[in-house]
Scaffold this motif. Sequence first.
Motif, PDB file in Angstrom:
ATOM      1  N   ALA A  21       0.830  -1.211   0.000  1.00  0.00           N
ATOM      2  CA  ALA A  21       0.000   0.000   0.000  1.00  0.00           C
ATOM      3  C   ALA A  21       0.861   1.255   0.000  1.00  0.00           C
ATOM      4  N   SER A  22       1.935   1.253   0.795  1.00  0.00           N
ATOM      5  CA  SER A  22       2.806   2.415   0.877  1.00  0.00           C
ATOM      6  C   SER A  22       3.461   2.705  -0.471  1.00  0.00           C
ATOM      7  N   SER A  23       3.924   1.663  -1.152  1.00  0.00           N
ATOM      8  CA  SER A  23       4.562   1.846  -2.451  1.00  0.00           C
ATOM      9  C   SER A  23       3.561   2.332  -3.488  1.00  0.00           C
ATOM     10  N   ALA A  24       2.365   1.762  -3.485  1.00  0.00           N
ATOM     11  CA  ALA A  24       1.337   2.170  -4.444  1.00  0.00           C
ATOM     12  C   ALA A  24       1.013   3.647  -4.291  1.00  0.00           C
ATOM     13  N   TYR A  25       0.900   4.098  -3.050  1.00  0.00           N
ATOM     14  CA  TYR A  25       0.563   5.493  -2.786  1.00  0.00           C
ATOM     15  C   TYR A  25       1.688   6.435  -3.231  1.00  0.00           C
ATOM     16  N   ARG A  26       2.928   6.092  -2.917  1.00  0.00           N
ATOM     17  CA  ARG A  26       4.037   6.976  -3.254  1.00  0.00           C
ATOM     18  C   ARG A  26       4.307   7.010  -4.751  1.00  0.00           C
ATOM     19  N   ALA A  27       4.125   5.888  -5.437  1.00  0.00           N
ATOM     20  CA  ALA A  27       4.394   5.829  -6.869  1.00  0.00           C
ATOM     21  C   ALA A  27       3.177   6.198  -7.707  1.00  0.00           C
ATOM     22  N   GLY A  28       2.000   6.301  -7.087  1.00  0.00           N
ATOM     23  CA  GLY A  28       0.783   6.604  -7.825  1.00  0.00           C
ATOM     24  C   GLY A  28       0.374   5.482  -8.754  1.00  0.00           C
ATOM     25  N   GLU A  29       0.442   4.251  -8.246  1.00  0.00           N
ATOM     26  CA  GLU A  29       0.128   3.082  -9.068  1.00  0.00           C
ATOM     27  C   GLU A  29      -0.993   2.241  -8.455  1.00  0.00           C
ATOM     28  N   GLY A 127      -0.678  25.007  -7.016  1.00  0.00           N
ATOM     29  CA  GLY A 127      -1.076  26.308  -6.508  1.00  0.00           C
ATOM     30  C   GLY A 127      -0.274  26.773  -5.316  1.00  0.00           C
ATOM     31  N   GLY A 128       0.630  25.937  -4.840  1.00  0.00           N
ATOM     32  CA  GLY A 128       1.423  26.300  -3.662  1.00  0.00           C
ATOM     33  C   GLY A 128       2.728  26.959  -4.068  1.00  0.00           C
ATOM     34  N   ASN A 129       3.345  27.661  -3.137  1.00  0.00           N
ATOM     35  CA  ASN A 129       4.633  28.293  -3.410  1.00  0.00           C
ATOM     36  C   ASN A 129       5.696  27.809  -2.429  1.00  0.00           C
ATOM     37  N   ASP A 130       5.421  26.636  -1.808  1.00  0.00           N
ATOM     38  CA  ASP A 130       6.355  26.136  -0.808  1.00  0.00           C
ATOM     39  C   ASP A 130       7.581  25.455  -1.420  1.00  0.00           C
ATOM     40  N   LYS A 131       7.532  25.158  -2.721  1.00  0.00           N
ATOM     41  CA  LYS A 131       8.690  24.603  -3.435  1.00  0.00           C
ATOM     42  C   LYS A 131       9.238  23.345  -2.765  1.00  0.00           C
ATOM     43  N   ASN A 132       8.358  22.573  -2.168  1.00  0.00           N
ATOM     44  CA  ASN A 132       8.842  21.399  -1.429  1.00  0.00           C
ATOM     45  C   ASN A 132       8.965  20.180  -2.334  1.00  0.00           C
ATOM     46  N   HIS A 133       9.860  20.273  -3.307  1.00  0.00           N
ATOM     47  CA  HIS A 133      10.213  19.091  -4.098  1.00  0.00           C
ATOM     48  C   HIS A 133      10.843  18.086  -3.145  1.00  0.00           C
ATOM     49  N   HIS A 134      10.390  16.860  -3.186  1.00  0.00           N
ATOM     50  CA  HIS A 134      10.964  15.862  -2.290  1.00  0.00           C
ATOM     51  C   HIS A 134      10.839  14.473  -2.896  1.00  0.00           C
ATOM     52  N   ALA A 135      11.555  13.546  -2.313  1.00  0.00           N
ATOM     53  CA  ALA A 135      11.544  12.174  -2.812  1.00  0.00           C
ATOM     54  C   ALA A 135      11.348  11.200  -1.665  1.00  0.00           C
ATOM     55  N   HIS A 136      10.596  10.145  -1.945  1.00  0.00           N
ATOM     56  CA  HIS A 136      10.417   9.029  -1.018  1.00  0.00           C
ATOM     57  C   HIS A 136      11.210   7.852  -1.574  1.00  0.00           C
ATOM     58  N   ILE A 137      12.057   7.268  -0.744  1.00  0.00           N
ATOM     59  CA  ILE A 137      12.839   6.114  -1.169  1.00  0.00           C
ATOM     60  C   ILE A 137      12.541   4.960  -0.219  1.00  0.00           C
ATOM     61  N   MET A 138      11.785   3.984  -0.705  1.00  0.00           N
ATOM     62  CA  MET A 138      11.479   2.801   0.097  1.00  0.00           C
ATOM     63  C   MET A 138      12.526   1.728  -0.174  1.00  0.00           C
ATOM     64  N   LEU A 139      13.067   1.160   0.912  1.00  0.00           N
ATOM     65  CA  LEU A 139      14.065   0.102   0.806  1.00  0.00           C
ATOM     66  C   LEU A 139      13.532  -1.192   1.384  1.00  0.00           C
ATOM     67  N   THR A 140      13.902  -2.302   0.779  1.00  0.00           N
ATOM     68  CA  THR A 140      13.599  -3.588   1.392  1.00  0.00           C
ATOM     69  C   THR A 140      14.421  -3.705   2.668  1.00  0.00           C
ATOM     70  N   THR A 141      13.877  -4.337   3.677  1.00  0.00           N
ATOM     71  CA  THR A 141      14.623  -4.500   4.928  1.00  0.00           C
ATOM     72  C   THR A 141      15.562  -5.696   4.866  1.00  0.00           C
ATOM     73  N   ARG A 142      15.460  -6.470   3.813  1.00  0.00           N
ATOM     74  CA  ARG A 142      16.340  -7.626   3.622  1.00  0.00           C
ATOM     75  C   ARG A 142      17.181  -7.452   2.359  1.00  0.00           C
ATOM     76  N   LYS A 143      18.330  -8.084   2.355  1.00  0.00           N
ATOM     77  CA  LYS A 143      19.226  -8.029   1.211  1.00  0.00           C
ATOM     78  C   LYS A 143      18.608  -8.788   0.037  1.00  0.00           C
ATOM     79  N   ALA A 144      18.857  -8.301  -1.165  1.00  0.00           N
ATOM     80  CA  ALA A 144      18.268  -8.888  -2.375  1.00  0.00           C
ATOM     81  C   ALA A 144      19.309  -9.685  -3.145  1.00  0.00           C
ATOM     82  N   GLU A 145      18.903 -10.891  -3.570  1.00  0.00           N
ATOM     83  CA  GLU A 145      19.790 -11.750  -4.348  1.00  0.00           C
ATOM     84  C   GLU A 145      18.970 -12.480  -5.412  1.00  0.00           C
ATOM     85  N   LEU A 146      19.664 -13.214  -6.282  1.00  0.00           N
ATOM     86  CA  LEU A 146      19.021 -14.048  -7.286  1.00  0.00           C
ATOM     87  C   LEU A 146      19.292 -15.514  -6.958  1.00  0.00           C
TER      88      LEU A 146
END
Length: 323
Positions: A21-29, A127-146
């Motif tokens: 849900a968190s990823s869907a909301y942040r990515a707009g998917e 319509g805002g002038n707060d210029k709050n460009h920002h980024a959300h970076i979600m990380l897996t809590t576990r290491k990724a492998e193949l």
Amino acid sequence: MAIYHCSTKTVNRSSGRTAVASSAYRAGEKLEDERTGLTHDFTRKDGVAHSEILSNLDIEIDRGELWNLAEKTENRKDARTAREWVIALPDELDADQRKDLAKEFATALVDRYGVIADLAIHEPSKGGNDKNHHAHIMLTTRKAELDPDNKLILTTKADIELSNTKRKSLDMSTTQEEIKAIRTKWADLANHALEKAGHSEKIDHRSYADQNNGLQATIHEGTKVTQLRRQGINTEISRFNDNVTQHNAKHLNQQQQQKESVLQRGLNRVDQGFEQWQKNQESKRLELERQAEIQRQQKLEHQQAERANRKASQDLDQGGMSL
């Protein structure tokens, strides 16, 4: 003026949040949560300038598959399924420069922890002038492998997710010190990007007390003034410098609070929107369950009525035959 903001928080089941849900909301998917059976559709969400999955694995990674895997890998009811970093992107940079900077920071996190990053860059509110460009970076809590079949798997917990007790046994610094190092890394990357783009503005991860960069210049204190200070004797120069220091501290504190307030308002809108969506989803779910129960009862009553009618008809037929 460039704003410094670099914070981290976690996605925990104990708080009712899911990584999907968190990823869907942040990515707009639109993503389906296979564990809960819920579909999270944020395709109508405005303000997502860019989203991307970053990893060191030579495969294409689907956002939905990634976060469903993250959820499935954890068994505990209070499991931590993702870690999120939020950074303020300098308004002095253009869109491509902000994207490159955000990707560089996300890649640094991927390299440091061996995880996968889900990057979403958000624009300021319309319509805002707060210029709050920002980024959300979600990380897996576990290491990724193949695995041997070249399929994505999540293995052991990333170093930053380990307890301080465990980190100490492995001769690592504390989690707090680790986070401080990441905050320093972000400042270095952002300042390099600003300098490369021809801007003199800089951000600093330290507190203003640590920076000690007054807005008003102090007068140089020579040996005599210094010696008198040590004896507890004030001079015109020392009193002037003390007043300047107090003034600058107050001004910097107000300035920092104002900048952080602007950014926080934007971030709060993100969290409030997500919380409201969760409430709406819960209301819809309860309403669907209520309607399904009504239909089930109606169907049951209809079946009971049909059985009663058939039995009455059979009784009449048997009565007629006995005559």
